[in-house]
Motif scaffolding. Sequence first.
Motif, mmCIF file in Angstrom:
data_model
loop_
_atom_site.group_PDB
_atom_site.id
_atom_site.type_symbol
_atom_site.label_atom_id
_atom_site.label_comp_id
_atom_site.label_asym_id
_atom_site.label_seq_id
_atom_site.Cartn_x
_atom_site.Cartn_y
_atom_site.Cartn_z
ATOM 1 N N GLY C 220 -0.445 -11.353 1.829
ATOM 2 C CA GLY C 220 -0.647 -10.279 0.855
ATOM 3 C C GLY C 220 0.679 -9.705 0.392
ATOM 4 O O GLY C 220 0.875 -9.453 -0.808
ATOM 5 N N ALA C 221 1.618 -9.520 1.337
ATOM 6 C CA ALA C 221 2.929 -8.977 0.997
ATOM 7 C C ALA C 221 3.664 -9.929 0.053
ATOM 8 O O ALA C 221 4.214 -9.513 -0.973
ATOM 9 N N VAL C 222 3.674 -11.216 0.387
ATOM 10 C CA VAL C 222 4.375 -12.203 -0.438
ATOM 11 C C VAL C 222 3.756 -12.262 -1.835
ATOM 12 O O VAL C 222 4.455 -12.250 -2.857
ATOM 13 N N PHE C 223 2.420 -12.276 -1.852
ATOM 14 C CA PHE C 223 1.727 -12.330 -3.144
ATOM 15 C C PHE C 223 2.112 -11.128 -4.012
ATOM 16 O O PHE C 223 2.440 -11.273 -5.194
ATOM 17 N N GLY C 224 2.076 -9.934 -3.394
ATOM 18 C CA GLY C 224 2.386 -8.716 -4.154
ATOM 19 C C GLY C 224 3.807 -8.737 -4.688
ATOM 20 O O GLY C 224 4.053 -8.434 -5.860
ATOM 21 N N LEU C 225 4.744 -9.122 -3.834
ATOM 22 C CA LEU C 225 6.146 -9.109 -4.253
ATOM 23 C C LEU C 225 6.404 -10.173 -5.310
ATOM 24 O O LEU C 225 7.291 -10.015 -6.145
ATOM 25 N N HIS C 226 5.632 -11.247 -5.277
ATOM 26 C CA HIS C 226 5.827 -12.265 -6.301
ATOM 27 C C HIS C 226 5.307 -11.788 -7.660
ATOM 28 O O HIS C 226 5.948 -12.001 -8.695
ATOM 29 N N SER C 227 4.158 -11.103 -7.648
ATOM 30 C CA SER C 227 3.616 -10.697 -8.948
ATOM 31 C C SER C 227 4.171 -9.339 -9.380
ATOM 32 O O SER C 227 4.093 -9.009 -10.557
ATOM 33 N N GLY C 228 4.706 -8.550 -8.438
ATOM 34 C CA GLY C 228 5.307 -7.272 -8.797
ATOM 35 C C GLY C 228 4.293 -6.173 -9.057
ATOM 36 O O GLY C 228 4.645 -5.029 -9.307
ATOM 37 N N TYR C 229 3.009 -6.504 -9.000
ATOM 38 C CA TYR C 229 1.954 -5.533 -9.301
ATOM 39 C C TYR C 229 0.755 -5.805 -8.404
ATOM 40 O O TYR C 229 0.402 -6.964 -8.158
#
Lengths: 253, 297, 330
Positions: C220-229
Motif C-alpha cells: 500500500g505504501a509503495v502504491f501510494g508513493l508511486h501514484s502520489g495520491y
Amino acid sequence: MREPHRSEPHGARGRAPAARGLKIRGLQVRYGEFVVVQDVSLTVAPGEIVALLGPNGAGKTTTLRAVHGIIPPVDGEITYEGRALHGMPTHERVALGLGLVPEGRELFPGMTVEENLELGHVPGRGPALADSLADVYRLFPLLRERRRQQAGTLSGGEQQMLAIGRALMAAPTLLMLDEPSLGLAPRIVDLLYDTLRLLGERGLALLIVEQYVHEALALAARGYVLESGRIVLHGPSAQLREHPNLQQTYLSV
Amino acid sequence: MTLPLFLELLVGGLVVGGLYALMAFSFSLILATTHVLNVAHGVFMVLGAAASTLLVRHLGLGVVPAFGLVAAGFLLVGMIFEAVLLKPMAGRASGEVLVSSILVTFGLALALEAMLGFYWARHVEPQPIFALHPRISSFALGDVVVSGPRATVLGIVAVVVGVLHLLLTRTRIGKEARAVAQNLAGALVIGLNPRRVSRAVLTIGIAAAALSGGLFVMAIPLNPFEGLRLTMIAFTVSAAGGVGNLPGALAAGIALGLAEVFTGFWAGPIWSPMMSLLVLFAVLLLRPAAILTGQGR
Amino acid sequence: MSVRRALPAVPLLLLAAGPWILPRDLVTALLFTFLLITLASNYDLLGGFLGLYNLGQASFFGLGAYVTFLLLLRVPLLAALGPAGSTVAALAGGAAAAISAVLLAYPLLRLRGAYFAVGTFALLLLLRLTVDNLPQLTGGSHGLYVSAQHYLSLRAAYLLTLSLAAASLLLNALLASSRLGMAMTAVRENELAAAAAGVDRFRVQQVAFVLGATPTGLAGAVFGLHSGYIDVSVVLGIERSLFPVIAAMIGGSGLVWGPVVGAVTLRAIDVALKNYMQLPVPAPAIYGGILVVMSLTMPKGILAGLTRAPQAAARSGSPAPPRPARPRTR
C-alpha cells in the motif's frame, strides 16, 4: 451359529417372503478412513421384532443410519419391501414406511409437543393428521397433557415417548429404535417396553438397538450381535439368552 | 432535548428499527435453515428499492400496488436464485455451505450492484437515488408531528412481520422451516425434505428483502452501492437477536435503529452508519456462541 | 540449495531487468500484477493454509498507504528528508499494518469460518467510514497528495513490488514446508487434534495474520508513493479486497503458485476489458460473475484442475466435493 437362523416371523404368514421386509446384505460403512461397519447382513420380516445388540462402538447406530439414508454405505445392499434403497433420500424412505427414533432423540426443543408430532406426520401418507395425533395421544396419554409445552422442557422419559410418537406419526411399517432405554429410570424403561410390545402386537415391525440386552431379548423374536462392525452371533432370542459368549460379555453388565 | 424532539427521534428510530428487523429476519431465517450467509441480501433490498422507485416514479403506479408487484416479482427472483446458485451446494456439510455461499453471494452482490448503478445512471438518471415520496399527509400525536409516509412504513412493516409470524407458526412449511433451523438432524430423520424448505425460505426471504427495500426508501433514500452495508446491518441484527429468531430480530432491530438515530442526532448523521458496525463487532465478540449455533432463542 | 529449488531465481532476474527492456505500458501492467500477487498470496496465507477467509485484506493495504502519507504530510522532519523520509514513512506504513494485525488478531481470530469473513469485511467498511468521516485528518473523499519529491519512479516502484511479490511467495513456500506451516495445516484440518498435539491455535493464526498483513501494508505504501495520491476508493476499495480472493480462487487456493496464476489471469482479463473490449456491462459485474462461476464450478482453481496433484487437494482450503454431513457421534 453363524448360519442364518430363520424364526417364524409373526404377522407375515402366507406372504411371499423374498421381497418383503428389510434386507441388508454385506453392508460396509466408513467415516473417512475409519471403517465402522465391516460386513453386516440382516433381515427384518414384516411385523417381526428384532434386536441388534453389541458393545459401544460396534456399529449399531451406524447400521441404522445407513438403513435410514443418513450416511451412504460404501458397499452392500439394502432393500425394503423389495425396493433397493441405494441413493434414496431419507424423506423418500420415510414415505416408504421406514421410521427411526434416533440416538439422542433429536427433537425440536423450541417447539411444542404437538408441533413436534405434527411435523412427524407425512401429508398424504397413513391416517389423517387428527387421527394420527389422537392415536399417539392414546398410546402416550402424558403427551396429550403436555401438548402445549415446549419439547425442550420435557423429562428424559417424556422426550423418548415424544420421539417415538413423532416417528409413529408417519405411519411406519418398520420402526428402528436406537437405544430407547438410554438414560431412563428402570420403571420408565418397563413402561416403554410395554408400549413397544403393544406396537409389535399391532403388527409394526421393530428393529431395536440396545446395549442392555435383557428387555430387548425379552421382547424380540430374534437377535443379532454386532462386534467391531461384524455380525458375530445371531439366532432366536431364547437361544441368544442361553449363549455362553453373550452371557459372559453382555448379560453380566 | 425537548420532549417532542425526543419523541420525534423515537418514532424515527422505530421506523428504521422496524425496517432493520424485517430485513434482518429474512436474512437470519435463510442463514438458520439453509446455512447460506446471503451477502447479496442488502443488494436485493436495493434492487427492491430501485424496482419500487421505477414503478412509482416512472410508471405512475400507487405505492401499494408497486409493493405488491415487487414482492411477487422477487418471489420469482428468489426461486431462480435458489435453483441456480444454491442447488449445486445441496448435500454439502453445513460449514462448507456457509463458506462457499459467502463467496458466491459476494460475487453476485458485486455483479448486481455494478449493473444496477451502471444502467440506472445510463438510462434513468445520472445520479441514481432511490426514493419514494407518496403524498400521505402527516398527522399530529399531541405535540409530535408524525410524517405520513413514515407511519405508513411502520404500519406495513408491522403487517409483514405479522404475516411472517403466522407463516412460521401456522403453516406446515413454516413449521418445517423452524424445525430445520432448530435441529437439522432431527428434521432429516423424520423425513422432512430440506430442499423443499430451502426453496421456500429463499423464495420468501428474497421477496421479503426486496419488499423491505421498497419500504426503506419511503423513509430513507438509498443509492445503488449501499447493499453491502445493509447486509452488514442485517447480519448484526440477526446475530444480536439470535439467528432464526423473529422476536429477537425485532428487539435487536429496533434497538439498533434507535441507537443510530440518536447517534446521528448527537454526533452528526455521518456517524450513524458507524454505530451499526461497532455494534456488529460487539456482537461478534460477545455472542459468538449464539451466532455459531443459532441457539439464541 | 538444490538447482531445482533455485530455478525460480532465473525468471526473477529476468523480470528484474524488465524496466530497462520492456515497453512502459507493459512495465506498468506488470507492476499492478505484482501488487495483486502480493495481496493474493498474503490473503491465501490465511485463506488457503488456514481456511480463514479474510475479505478485508485491503484494510492493511489502505492502512499502509494512509500511515505513510500522513507521516509525510504531518511530520516536517520526514518531509524535509526527501527520499529517505519516504523510505522511513513507507516502512512505518508496513509496521503499522503489522502492529494492527497483532492487535486485531485478538478480536478477529475469536471468529471462525464465515464469521471471520464477516468480521474482516466489517473491519474494511469501518475503516472506510472512519477515513470518510475524518476529512480534516484524512482528506475525506478528496484524498491525500504528497509532494513530487516523494514520488517513486516507475522503475523503483516496479522493483519494489516485484520484491514484495517474490517475498510473499517465498514466505508461502517456506511456510508450506516448515514446522509452522505444518502446524497451520494441522490447525485447519482438525483444531482439536492440533490442540492435543500441543499446537497453540491462536499463536499460529496470529503469526500468519501478521505475516499476511505486513507485505500488504508495504505494498500500500509503495502504491501510494508511486501514484502520489490516495483516497478511500483507491486504497480501501471493495474491489481491492475482492481481487486477492478471486485471484487466489482462480489460481488455486492453498497452492504456492496459485495466486500467481490467478493474478496474471485476472490482470490479463482486466487489461483486455479496459483496453480492447467494449462490453455492455461494467467491469465489477464481470469480476463478480467470475467469482460466482468459479466458486460454483471450480472451487479448487485452475492450477489444481490442471495438475491434479494429490497434495493440491490436501492443501486446498476450498470446499471438498459433495459429501454427506459428518456424523455427530462416533
